[in-house]
Design an enzyme around this catalytic site. Structure first.
Site, PDB file in Angstrom:
ATOM      1  N   LYS A 104      17.130 -26.967  17.207  1.00 13.47           N
ATOM      2  CA  LYS A 104      17.571 -26.744  18.430  1.00 13.47           C
ATOM      3  C   LYS A 104      16.829 -26.504  19.358  1.00 13.47           C
ATOM      4  CE  LYS A 104      18.713 -22.226  20.506  1.00 13.47           C
ATOM      5  NZ  LYS A 104      18.110 -22.804  21.789  1.00 13.47           N
TER       6      LYS A 104
ATOM      7  N   GLU B 154       1.904  -9.500  26.631  1.00 14.27           N
ATOM      8  CA  GLU B 154       1.879 -11.121  27.029  1.00 14.27           C
ATOM      9  C   GLU B 154       2.640 -11.086  28.119  1.00 14.27           C
ATOM     10  OE1 GLU B 154       4.249 -14.130  24.815  1.00 14.27           O
ATOM     11  OE2 GLU B 154       2.381 -15.450  24.821  1.00 14.27           O
TER      12      GLU B 154
END
Ligand code: NAD
Length: 491
Positions: free
Chosen positions: A173, A377
């Site tokens: 995927k 992040e």
């Protein structure tokens, strides 16, 4: 507009949902194709196909499997320019970097094709007479691969090539921002001669496709690259499977007072603004010795001013767009957070051209190590400068984040370099080079919350195979380990 299909059992087919979604060019928000919204039923069909083809594929001699990977590498090379343009169009990175992305896929298929003639096990002496001990590599079975959008041909290759050479079959995927790049990689494998059912590609939503793959009982391993939040979800839901996680980073470049500042500047610009800061190894913190801080700030701002934002297909562009609207909002929210935290904004901090998802390269200075902009992040073109008094403090600051992927130090002092190698908590450390630039034949990965796990190089084989231990006793009698070996010593 072209409509693309799922790849199940060697055929390109519609999803059972009869629904599609669009992939956009982030530089102009225009759709580049329609893609199938796969669902649970499609995953089930893919798993059945992978199960049917497993026996034949795992019994195909590994060097023969390698021939298909080598052919895939040749075909990728033949199509490099076209694929690189597609990477730029679908993901946004500038064309030079897009070529690097495709080259990484080429190198990966080539490297792992050779592994078909190695797949080394080990031999070791036995503690008993006339007994032989060894290990061999065996396939895991059906593996589930889930990838992000930032390296849309390289990361799929990192996972596909070792899975296949080890004799596994695959349900894959890709990220929904870059489905076309993934489809092109699968088309290359199809043309290279991969047998039906060995590789199956399901595009579609994370919940219906991703979660079904993660939880599926017949899938024996998950290899996931993406955010920490999704990584935690994978760990909680995969059950008893082999799980590989490659998660985020908050990577730092340390610049010492003895460093070549021009060299360091090039590394900071490349590491922080390359791929618009959307690399897991991006340099988002610069930890700088106080003696050279002012001088470096000036050089850094001057150079950043000259960077040209734009469509990555234009060879004059230095910095491409972010991937999508959400990324743009997230990056800008961190600018607001930085300002509230009283960090000093030196340059940037605004949206770029509104035709696409552009954001100006942004530098904050006087950042304190515990500020959110220095801990979380951001995944965009934002760099935080943190000043320190000495190497010990630099390493302490470097290690103060929860991630541990890449790191770098610029210094001309060998003792500084080796202390950094020893003490920085990260999976990768560069000396006098930026935080980015992995080569495919070396292990890649991080420590701490990046996920203590390695892929690529020889680690790729460890990730996608099981090690089986074999004892051959040719003594003709029952020999008992730990018992007879001790008894015979007494005689
Ligand atoms: P993401 O976690 O949102 O998505 C990654 C993949 O997981 C996509 O295919 C997505 O559709 C799928 N996914 C999302 N939620 C899911 C769920 N609940 N169940 C199953 N599948 C699910 O990450 P992203 O935004 O695509 O990628 C950016 C992140 O990836 C950053 O944190 C970056 O640091 C990280 N990354 C890490 C590395 C590495 O090697 N360490 C490399 C590249 C990117």
């Amino acid at each position: 507009m072209e409509e693309y299909k799922l790849f199940i059992d060697g055929k390109w087919v519609n999803s059972s949902s009869n629904e599609t979604f669009l992939s956009l060019d982030p530089s102009n928000k225009k759709p580049i194709g329609k893609f199938q919204k796969g669902n649970e039923k499609d995953v089930e069909k893919a798993v059945q196909a992978a199960e049917r083809s497993l026996e034949e594929w795992k019994n195909t001699p590994a060097p023969k499997r390698g021939e298909i990977l080598l052919e895939a590498s040749y075909l990728l090379k033949k199509n490099k320019q076209r694929l690189a343009e597609l990477v730029t169009q679908e993901m946004g990175k500038v064309i030079k970097e897009a070529k690097g992305d495709v080259q990484e896929a080429i190198d990966t298929f080539e490297y792992f094709s050779g592994e078909g003639r190695r797949l080394f096990g080990r031999t070791t002496p036995s503690e008993l007479r006339n007994k032989f001990c060894m290990t061999t590599r065996i396939p895991i079975g059906i593996v589930g691969l889930i990838t992000p959008w930032n390296f849309p041909t390289a990361i799929p290759a990192w996972k596909l090539a070792p899975s296949l050479i080890c004799g596994n079959t695959v349900v894959f995927k890709p990220a929904s921002d870059t489905p076309l790049c993934a489809i092109e990689v699968i088309k290359i494998l199809e043309e290279a001669g991969i047998p039906n059912g060995v590789v199956n590609l399901i595009t579609g939503p994370a919940d219906k496709v991703g979660t079904t793959i993660i939880k599926h009982k017949k899938i024996r391993a998950i290899s996931f690259t993406g955010s920490r939040a999704t990584g935690e979800f994978v760990l909680k839901n995969a059950g008893i499977k082999k799980v590989g996680l490659e998660l985020g980073g908050k990577n730092a470049i340390i610049i010492m007072d003895d460093a070549d500042l021009n060299l360091a500047l090039e590394g900071v610009i490349w590491g922080g603004f390359g791929t618009t800061g959307q690399r897991c190894t991006a340099a988002s913190r610069v930890i700088i010795h106080e003696k050279v801080k002012k001088q470096f700030e000036k050089m850094f701002v001057e150079k950043t001013k000259k960077l040209k934002l734009g469509n990555g297909l234009d060879s004059k562009t230095d910095v491409g767009p972010l991937i999508n609207e959400n990324a743009l909002k997230k990056v800008h929210s961190y600018t607001e957070i930085g300002k509230k935290e009283k960090a000093k904004l030196l340059i940037g901090g605004n949206l770029g051209n509104s035709k696409g998802y552009f954001y100006q390269p942004t530098i904050f200075t006087d950042v304190k190590p515990n500020m959110r902009i220095a801990q979380e992040e951001i995944f965009g073109p934002t760099i935080c400068l943190i000043s320190v008094k000495n190497l010990n403090e630099a390493i302490k600051v470097c290690n103060s984040v929860s991630y541990g992927l890449s790191s770098s130090i610029y210094t001309n002092n060998i003792s500084n370099a080796f202390n950094a190698i020893k003490d920085i908590e990260s999976g990768i450390t560069y000396i006098n080079s930026s935080t980015i630039g992995a080569e495919v034949h070396l292990p890649f990965g991080g420590v701490k919350e990046t996920g203590s796990f390695r892929e690529a190089g020889w680690s790729g084989i460890e990730e996608f195979s099981e090690e089986k231990t074999i004892y051959v006793d040719y003594s003709g009698k029952l020999q008992k380990a730990q018992i007879d070996s001790v008894e015979s010593k007494k005689k």
